[in-house]
Design a protein around this motif. Structure first.
Motif, PDB file in Angstrom:
ATOM      1  N   ALA A 193       0.835  -1.203   0.000  1.00  0.00           N
ATOM      2  CA  ALA A 193       0.000   0.000   0.000  1.00  0.00           C
ATOM      3  C   ALA A 193       0.869   1.253   0.000  1.00  0.00           C
ATOM      4  CB  ALA A 193      -0.932  -0.009   1.213  1.00  0.00           C
ATOM      5  N   THR A 194       1.992   1.186   0.696  1.00  0.00           N
ATOM      6  CA  THR A 194       2.904   2.320   0.738  1.00  0.00           C
ATOM      7  C   THR A 194       3.522   2.579  -0.634  1.00  0.00           C
ATOM      8  OG1 THR A 194       3.407   1.894   3.073  1.00  0.00           O
ATOM      9  CG2 THR A 194       4.986   3.224   1.847  1.00  0.00           C
ATOM     10  N   LYS A 195       3.889   1.512  -1.349  1.00  0.00           N
ATOM     11  CA  LYS A 195       4.445   1.681  -2.697  1.00  0.00           C
ATOM     12  C   LYS A 195       3.435   2.362  -3.620  1.00  0.00           C
ATOM     13  CE  LYS A 195       7.178  -1.198  -4.810  1.00  0.00           C
ATOM     14  NZ  LYS A 195       7.760  -2.411  -5.456  1.00  0.00           N
ATOM     15  N   ILE A 196       2.179   1.931  -3.534  1.00  0.00           N
ATOM     16  CA  ILE A 196       1.139   2.530  -4.374  1.00  0.00           C
ATOM     17  C   ILE A 196       0.983   4.012  -4.054  1.00  0.00           C
ATOM     18  CG2 ILE A 196      -1.346   2.545  -4.845  1.00  0.00           C
ATOM     19  CD1 ILE A 196      -1.296  -0.505  -4.309  1.00  0.00           C
ATOM     20  N   THR A 197       0.910   4.316  -2.779  1.00  0.00           N
ATOM     21  CA  THR A 197       0.703   5.698  -2.358  1.00  0.00           C
ATOM     22  C   THR A 197       1.911   6.565  -2.700  1.00  0.00           C
ATOM     23  OG1 THR A 197      -0.698   4.872  -0.578  1.00  0.00           O
ATOM     24  CG2 THR A 197       0.041   7.147  -0.408  1.00  0.00           C
ATOM     25  N   SER A 251     -10.488  -5.674  -0.702  1.00  0.00           N
ATOM     26  CA  SER A 251     -10.832  -6.341   0.552  1.00  0.00           C
ATOM     27  C   SER A 251      -9.693  -6.362   1.553  1.00  0.00           C
ATOM     28  CB  SER A 251     -11.253  -7.791   0.259  1.00  0.00           C
ATOM     29  OG  SER A 251     -10.184  -8.504  -0.349  1.00  0.00           O
ATOM     30  N   CYS A 252      -8.474  -6.050   1.128  1.00  0.00           N
ATOM     31  CA  CYS A 252      -7.317  -6.239   2.014  1.00  0.00           C
ATOM     32  C   CYS A 252      -6.650  -4.945   2.452  1.00  0.00           C
ATOM     33  CB  CYS A 252      -6.280  -7.138   1.322  1.00  0.00           C
ATOM     34  SG  CYS A 252      -6.853  -8.825   1.049  1.00  0.00           S
ATOM     35  N   PHE A 253      -6.109  -4.184   1.512  1.00  0.00           N
ATOM     36  CA  PHE A 253      -5.271  -3.049   1.881  1.00  0.00           C
ATOM     37  C   PHE A 253      -5.977  -2.046   2.799  1.00  0.00           C
ATOM     38  CE2 PHE A 253      -2.170  -3.285  -1.979  1.00  0.00           C
ATOM     39  CZ  PHE A 253      -1.761  -4.530  -1.545  1.00  0.00           C
ATOM     40  N   PRO A 254      -7.211  -1.619   2.499  1.00  0.00           N
ATOM     41  CA  PRO A 254      -7.839  -0.635   3.387  1.00  0.00           C
ATOM     42  C   PRO A 254      -8.007  -1.131   4.822  1.00  0.00           C
ATOM     43  CG  PRO A 254      -8.962  -0.676   1.269  1.00  0.00           C
ATOM     44  CD  PRO A 254      -8.036  -1.856   1.296  1.00  0.00           C
ATOM     45  N   GLN A 261       4.016   5.738  11.815  1.00  0.00           N
ATOM     46  CA  GLN A 261       3.595   6.996  11.209  1.00  0.00           C
ATOM     47  C   GLN A 261       3.552   6.927   9.687  1.00  0.00           C
ATOM     48  OE1 GLN A 261       5.531  10.488  12.916  1.00  0.00           O
ATOM     49  NE2 GLN A 261       5.934   9.351  14.802  1.00  0.00           N
ATOM     50  N   ILE A 262       4.422   6.126   9.087  1.00  0.00           N
ATOM     51  CA  ILE A 262       4.411   5.998   7.627  1.00  0.00           C
ATOM     52  C   ILE A 262       3.080   5.426   7.162  1.00  0.00           C
ATOM     53  CG2 ILE A 262       5.405   4.721   5.693  1.00  0.00           C
ATOM     54  CD1 ILE A 262       8.117   4.980   7.026  1.00  0.00           C
ATOM     55  N   VAL A 319      -2.565   5.784   4.763  1.00  0.00           N
ATOM     56  CA  VAL A 319      -4.026   5.679   4.853  1.00  0.00           C
ATOM     57  C   VAL A 319      -4.685   7.028   4.555  1.00  0.00           C
ATOM     58  CG1 VAL A 319      -5.948   5.283   6.449  1.00  0.00           C
ATOM     59  CG2 VAL A 319      -3.975   3.729   6.448  1.00  0.00           C
ATOM     60  N   LYS A 320      -4.162   8.090   5.150  1.00  0.00           N
ATOM     61  CA  LYS A 320      -4.758   9.418   4.942  1.00  0.00           C
ATOM     62  C   LYS A 320      -4.604   9.891   3.504  1.00  0.00           C
ATOM     63  CE  LYS A 320      -4.034  10.807   9.761  1.00  0.00           C
ATOM     64  NZ  LYS A 320      -3.211  11.600  10.703  1.00  0.00           N
TER      65      LYS A 320
END
Length: 437
Positions: free
Chosen positions: A219-223, A266-269, A287-288, A293-294
């Motif tokens: 999720a961090t890579k996507i963001t 169904s998973c990342f959020p 914090q990362i 998420v935000k």
């Protein structure tokens, strides 16, 4: 080996069918009679490429059965997998473990002999401890071992992921029961030894955390690449080339570096939220992940504003065709799909939404009550002032741009997945809006 799968949803059904295809005898249990009736009739409760034929073949071979009777399903089993839902709990974002704990109690009551109980559901650190406590309290006489074995299945590619996994993570305790459980789990996954699939044995809590850490990192890579895409637009760079430039570095890798409207599904959020709550409970904030998420939530609405911007200064009363509604291709899953936020942004601005998705429209109807659902991309585009590609289904990758232009009120294409080449689209007479380009 006799395997019982508690829960016949996405994880349980795919895992059960694949285990049966390996040669194990598998019984899938679910409380929903309608789901079990459908499976007996050969109808899948989810869309997953190849699942219907895999289930049919193993039912015909007598290796895969379905029931609503948990006691019947558990009787005589060697291994019982818990594969029930762990949605975000209303109010605080913690994973709702009520289904997991209820399954644990029922399994203990139904067990007829020594048993290895495997948590396949995605659960917070320490859940296995509580599952074991519940089962030992319910049946002090029962010989059990509780194991963590998280799933790493991508929707749309789940069967391949199960049969050719990057890794198999198995967490158990260092005890006699734990040693027996590890031996049983080796037998369960023995058919994958020929593929040389790595099996990582860890402690139970380590295994539970590994799943959350993996999803949070992806999720961090996507963001990250989505924020780089915004910077690319500001400075005049191309995010696709930036992604390729950094992805060719083996330390980074190319996957999950495609800019777009944000992650969903169904998973990342739910898993990023659950990880944050676990970190808070143990006074070790991450914090990362909190920022991820935000930023991701804001991203979805921002993409709605991007589509509105393509309509000009007065979007009210105009029409947009949304192509792709599910959170990713090759699934019918609408959970936390970016399309929902995009569609809501358009509706709030007085824009009519015409929509098409190859598999997700039935699920989307209840979530987008004001949208007009259409039979294909060209019907959706008829009379539209802009077309927005929200999910990169194969059916949208080679649209006939001239045909599209003829049915539209205005030739505007908003490509939220960077599927098309700007020069080709503009040569066809379109105004083209992409992400980070």
């Amino acid at each position: 080996m006799r395997i019982t799968m508690i829960g016949s949803g996405y994880v349980g059904l795919v895992s059960g069918a694949c285990f049966a295809d390996f040669g194990h005898d598998v019984c899938c249990v679910d409380k929903m009679q309608a789901k079990i009736d459908a499976l007996h009739a050969g109808r899948m409760p989810i869309y997953e490429p190849g699942l219907d034929s895999l289930v049919a073949a193993n039912v015909a071979a007598g290796r895969l059965t379905f029931t609503t009777d948990l006691a019947q399903g558990v009787a005589g089993a060697d291994v019982v997998f818990i594969a029930v839902g762990t949605p975000s709990r209303r109010g605080d974002g913690h994973a709702d473990l009520s289904y997991v704990f209820a399954a644990a109690r029922e399994i203990a009551e139904a067990a007829t002999g020594p048993l290895v109980v495997v948590t396949k559901s995605t659960v917070p650190v320490g859940t296995g401890d509580e599952v074991e406590r519940i089962m030992r309290e319910a049946r002090p006489d029962l010989t059990i071992a509780v194991v963590s074995n998280p799933e790493f299945l991508r929707e749309g590619a789940a069967i391949g992921d199960f049969k050719r996994p990057d890794r198999i993570v198995i967490g158990s305790e260092n005890s006699n029961d734990g040693a027996r459980a590890r031996a049983v789990m080796r037998d369960v996954y023995r058919p994958l030894y020929l593929n040389e699939s790595p099996i990582l044995f860890t402690g139970r809590r380590t295994s539970e955390l590994t799943k959350y850490a993996a999803n949070a990192f992806l999720a961090t890579k996507i963001t990250f690449i989505n924020e780089i895409a915004d910077l690319c637009e500001a400075v005049g760079a191309d995010v696709k080339d930036v992604s390729r430039g950094i992805g060719l570095d083996n330390r980074i890798g190319r996957k999950f570096l495609h800019a777009g409207p944000g992650y969903g599904g169904s998973c990342f959020p739910k898993d990023t939220l659950a990880l944050l709550k676990t970190a808070e409970d143990f006074d070790s904030p991450i914090q990362i992940v909190d920022a991820v998420v935000k930023v991701n939530e804001a991203r979805k609405r921002k993409m709605g504003r991007k589509v509105l911007g393509a309509l000009g200064d007065a979007p009210r009363g105009k029409t947009v065709a949304l192509l792709g509604l599910t959170f990713k291709p090759n699934t019918d899953d609408m959970r936390d799909a970016p399309s929902l936020a995009v569609a809501q942004s358009l509706a709030d601005a007085g824009v009519t939404v015409r929509a098409h998705d190859p598999e997700g429209m039935e699920a989307a109807r209840g979530l987008l009550p004001d949208a007009v659902f259409t039979g294909d991309a060209y019907e959706a585009a008829t009379g539209a002032d802009a077309v927005a590609i929200v999910t990169e289904w194969d059916a949208f990758r080679a649209l006939d741009l001239q045909r599209l232009k003829q049915v539209m009120a205005a030739p505007v294409l908003v490509d939220l997945r960077n599927v098309y080449d700007r020069a080709a689209v503009e040569a066809a007479g379109f105004t083209y809006h992409a992400v980070g380009r």
